[in-house]
Scaffold this motif. Structure first.
Motif, PDB file in Angstrom:
ATOM      1  N   LEU A  59     -59.133   0.693 -12.178  1.00  0.00           N
ATOM      2  CA  LEU A  59     -58.596   0.196 -13.441  1.00  0.00           C
ATOM      3  C   LEU A  59     -57.250  -0.455 -13.169  1.00  0.00           C
ATOM      4  CD1 LEU A  59     -59.235   3.245 -15.832  1.00  0.00           C
ATOM      5  CD2 LEU A  59     -60.539   1.112 -15.748  1.00  0.00           C
ATOM      6  N   PRO A  60     -56.850  -1.412 -14.006  1.00  0.00           N
ATOM      7  CA  PRO A  60     -55.514  -1.985 -13.844  1.00  0.00           C
ATOM      8  C   PRO A  60     -54.439  -0.913 -14.013  1.00  0.00           C
ATOM      9  CG  PRO A  60     -56.867  -3.338 -15.308  1.00  0.00           C
ATOM     10  CD  PRO A  60     -57.628  -2.075 -15.066  1.00  0.00           C
ATOM     11  N   ASP A  61     -53.348  -1.055 -13.309  1.00  0.00           N
ATOM     12  CA  ASP A  61     -52.275  -0.058 -13.356  1.00  0.00           C
ATOM     13  C   ASP A  61     -51.652   0.072 -14.733  1.00  0.00           C
ATOM     14  OD1 ASP A  61     -52.562   0.645 -10.702  1.00  0.00           O
ATOM     15  OD2 ASP A  61     -51.089  -0.811  -9.982  1.00  0.00           O
ATOM     16  N   VAL A  62     -51.777  -0.964 -15.555  1.00  0.00           N
ATOM     17  CA  VAL A  62     -51.175  -0.928 -16.890  1.00  0.00           C
ATOM     18  C   VAL A  62     -51.868   0.071 -17.813  1.00  0.00           C
ATOM     19  CG1 VAL A  62     -52.629  -2.746 -17.888  1.00  0.00           C
ATOM     20  CG2 VAL A  62     -50.303  -2.402 -18.752  1.00  0.00           C
ATOM     21  N   VAL A  63     -53.102   0.459 -17.495  1.00  0.00           N
ATOM     22  CA  VAL A  63     -53.902   1.301 -18.388  1.00  0.00           C
ATOM     23  C   VAL A  63     -53.371   2.738 -18.422  1.00  0.00           C
ATOM     24  CG1 VAL A  63     -56.189   2.305 -18.784  1.00  0.00           C
ATOM     25  CG2 VAL A  63     -55.976  -0.100 -18.132  1.00  0.00           C
ATOM     26  N   ALA A  77     -62.399  12.252 -14.185  1.00  0.00           N
ATOM     27  CA  ALA A  77     -61.416  11.686 -13.263  1.00  0.00           C
ATOM     28  C   ALA A  77     -60.265  11.028 -14.023  1.00  0.00           C
ATOM     29  CB  ALA A  77     -62.087  10.676 -12.339  1.00  0.00           C
ATOM     30  N   VAL A  78     -60.590  10.388 -15.135  1.00  0.00           N
ATOM     31  CA  VAL A  78     -59.559   9.779 -15.982  1.00  0.00           C
ATOM     32  C   VAL A  78     -58.570  10.840 -16.452  1.00  0.00           C
ATOM     33  CG1 VAL A  78     -59.205   8.799 -18.307  1.00  0.00           C
ATOM     34  CG2 VAL A  78     -60.858   7.751 -16.740  1.00  0.00           C
ATOM     35  N   ARG A  79     -59.099  11.965 -16.922  1.00  0.00           N
ATOM     36  CA  ARG A  79     -58.232  13.048 -17.405  1.00  0.00           C
ATOM     37  C   ARG A  79     -57.417  13.652 -16.255  1.00  0.00           C
ATOM     38  NH1 ARG A  79     -59.164  15.681 -22.166  1.00  0.00           N
ATOM     39  NH2 ARG A  79     -58.944  17.721 -21.154  1.00  0.00           N
ATOM     40  N   ALA A  84     -52.071  -1.328 -27.581  1.00  0.00           N
ATOM     41  CA  ALA A  84     -53.393  -1.863 -27.242  1.00  0.00           C
ATOM     42  C   ALA A  84     -53.421  -2.413 -25.821  1.00  0.00           C
ATOM     43  CB  ALA A  84     -53.778  -2.958 -28.237  1.00  0.00           C
ATOM     44  N   GLY A  85     -52.340  -3.022 -25.392  1.00  0.00           N
ATOM     45  CA  GLY A  85     -52.284  -3.587 -24.051  1.00  0.00           C
ATOM     46  C   GLY A  85     -52.295  -2.557 -22.948  1.00  0.00           C
ATOM     47  N   GLU A  86     -52.066  -1.274 -23.318  1.00  0.00           N
ATOM     48  CA  GLU A  86     -52.080  -0.187 -22.343  1.00  0.00           C
ATOM     49  C   GLU A  86     -53.384   0.601 -22.381  1.00  0.00           C
ATOM     50  OE1 GLU A  86     -47.578   1.428 -22.261  1.00  0.00           O
ATOM     51  OE2 GLU A  86     -48.557   1.549 -24.233  1.00  0.00           O
ATOM     52  N   ALA A  87     -54.342   0.138 -23.153  1.00  0.00           N
ATOM     53  CA  ALA A  87     -55.603   0.868 -23.324  1.00  0.00           C
ATOM     54  C   ALA A  87     -56.781   0.049 -22.811  1.00  0.00           C
ATOM     55  CB  ALA A  87     -55.814   1.213 -24.801  1.00  0.00           C
ATOM     56  N   GLY A  90     -58.797  -7.045 -30.416  1.00  0.00           N
ATOM     57  CA  GLY A  90     -57.678  -6.116 -30.492  1.00  0.00           C
ATOM     58  C   GLY A  90     -56.610  -6.320 -29.441  1.00  0.00           C
ATOM     59  N   GLY A  91     -56.837  -7.244 -28.515  1.00  0.00           N
ATOM     60  CA  GLY A  91     -55.849  -7.495 -27.475  1.00  0.00           C
ATOM     61  C   GLY A  91     -55.670  -6.333 -26.508  1.00  0.00           C
ATOM     62  N   PHE A  92     -56.757  -5.628 -26.199  1.00  0.00           N
ATOM     63  CA  PHE A  92     -56.666  -4.467 -25.319  1.00  0.00           C
ATOM     64  C   PHE A  92     -56.466  -4.901 -23.863  1.00  0.00           C
ATOM     65  CE2 PHE A  92     -58.647  -2.829 -29.104  1.00  0.00           C
ATOM     66  CZ  PHE A  92     -57.966  -1.636 -29.286  1.00  0.00           C
ATOM     67  N   GLY A  93     -55.839  -4.015 -23.094  1.00  0.00           N
ATOM     68  CA  GLY A  93     -55.461  -4.358 -21.739  1.00  0.00           C
ATOM     69  C   GLY A  93     -56.626  -4.579 -20.797  1.00  0.00           C
ATOM     70  N   HIS A  94     -57.761  -3.929 -21.069  1.00  0.00           N
ATOM     71  CA  HIS A  94     -58.922  -4.053 -20.198  1.00  0.00           C
ATOM     72  C   HIS A  94     -60.153  -3.732 -21.023  1.00  0.00           C
ATOM     73  CE1 HIS A  94     -60.593  -4.576 -16.240  1.00  0.00           C
ATOM     74  NE2 HIS A  94     -61.069  -3.344 -16.147  1.00  0.00           N
ATOM     75  N   VAL A  95     -61.175  -4.581 -20.950  1.00  0.00           N
ATOM     76  CA  VAL A  95     -62.405  -4.381 -21.711  1.00  0.00           C
ATOM     77  C   VAL A  95     -63.566  -4.304 -20.726  1.00  0.00           C
ATOM     78  CG1 VAL A  95     -63.930  -5.264 -23.514  1.00  0.00           C
ATOM     79  CG2 VAL A  95     -61.457  -5.641 -23.686  1.00  0.00           C
TER      80      VAL A  95
END
Length: 259
Positions: free
Chosen positions: A17-21, A138-140, A202-205, A221-226
């Motif tokens: 995932l991008p580091d911004v997430v 793993a996300v958690r 939104a850009g961090e999600a 929604g302009g989310f950081g990664h879809v």
């Protein structure tokens, strides 16, 4: 990349995932659980019975692949009824939310579909996608926030039946959306509400969806990664509707994961 913190000797799992997430927002049906096929079957049974009553034995059946993906997948129940009927040039009275399942109104057909879904879940249970569960765990472990975002009013029951309710801090489903008057997908409002509750922008999600309407919501929604999850061979459609990346299973986003 997001390494999993911890002092044990096991190889660290990294998230692609991008580091911004900072937060991951997951759709339910078709992403976490194998209930999309149950919903498709319930829609087909509902619409075919209605069309047969309306048009006789020569009716054109509901297509569980094309019609489901194009007109109802990911939408709130009543919107799905309206969308499919409009594709056939059919108009029905709205009716009331508590219309009985046998009534030929928008809400009546929706309630019939819901009754069939609940019946099928009781009979068949709820199966999860193991790769999705590994990914959410793993996300958690990596310290990212988690939410489930679903148009289904049965979301909590499905999460409990699948044994995965504990994996999500926030649940924005059909019940919550109705209470807060949030428009459903393809509008981004339910995903934005989940991000707000998790206190991230939104850009961090990242949004994880298998429906075309969900892709549109992620883009709007302009989310950081879809992330589009392609279970049925519609990868190109997911990309066209807003996916930044398409995977066949969320396990593909775990570096070094063995299925």
């Amino acid at each position: 990349m997001h390494p999993v913190p911890g002092g044990d000797k096991r190889p660290m799992t990294k998230l692609k995932l991008p580091d911004v997430v900072r937060a991951c927002l997951f759709d339910l049906d078709g992403v976490l659980t194998r209930t999309a096929v149950v919903h498709a079957a319930a829609w087909k049974e509902t619409f075919d019975a209605f069309l047969r009553r309306r048009d006789g034995d020569g009716f054109r059946p509901f297509d569980s692949a094309h019609d489901y993906d194009e007109y109802v997948d990911g939408l709130p129940r009543a919107d799905g009824v309206r969308s499919f009927l409009a594709s056939r040039g059919i108009e029905l009275p709205e009716g009331a939310e508590d219309d009985p399942p046998e009534k030929d109104t928008v809400h009546g057909l929706g309630n019939r579909k819901n009754a069939l879904v609940l019946e099928k879940i009781r009979e068949q249970g709820v199966a999860v996608y193991p790769g999705s569960v590994r990914f959410v765990e793993a996300v958690r472990a990596a310290g990212l926030r988690t939410a489930v975002v679903s148009s289904s009013a049965n979301c909590r029951d499905v999460l409990i039946a699948a044994g995965i309710e504990h994996l999500f801090e926030v649940r924005i489903d059909g019940v919550v959306a109705a209470e807060r008057e949030l428009p459903g997908k393809p509008h981004p409002d339910t995903f934005l509400e989940a991000a707000r509750e998790l206190r991230v922008g939104a850009g961090e999600a990242a949004v994880f969806e298998d429906a075309l309407a969900g892709m549109e919501a992620g883009r709007a929604g302009g989310f950081g990664h879809v992330v589009g999850v392609d279970r049925v061979g519609q990868a190109e459609g997911l990309r066209k509707h807003g996916a930044d990346i398409v995977v066949g299973d969320l396990a593909e986003l775990l570096e070094g994961d063995a299925a």
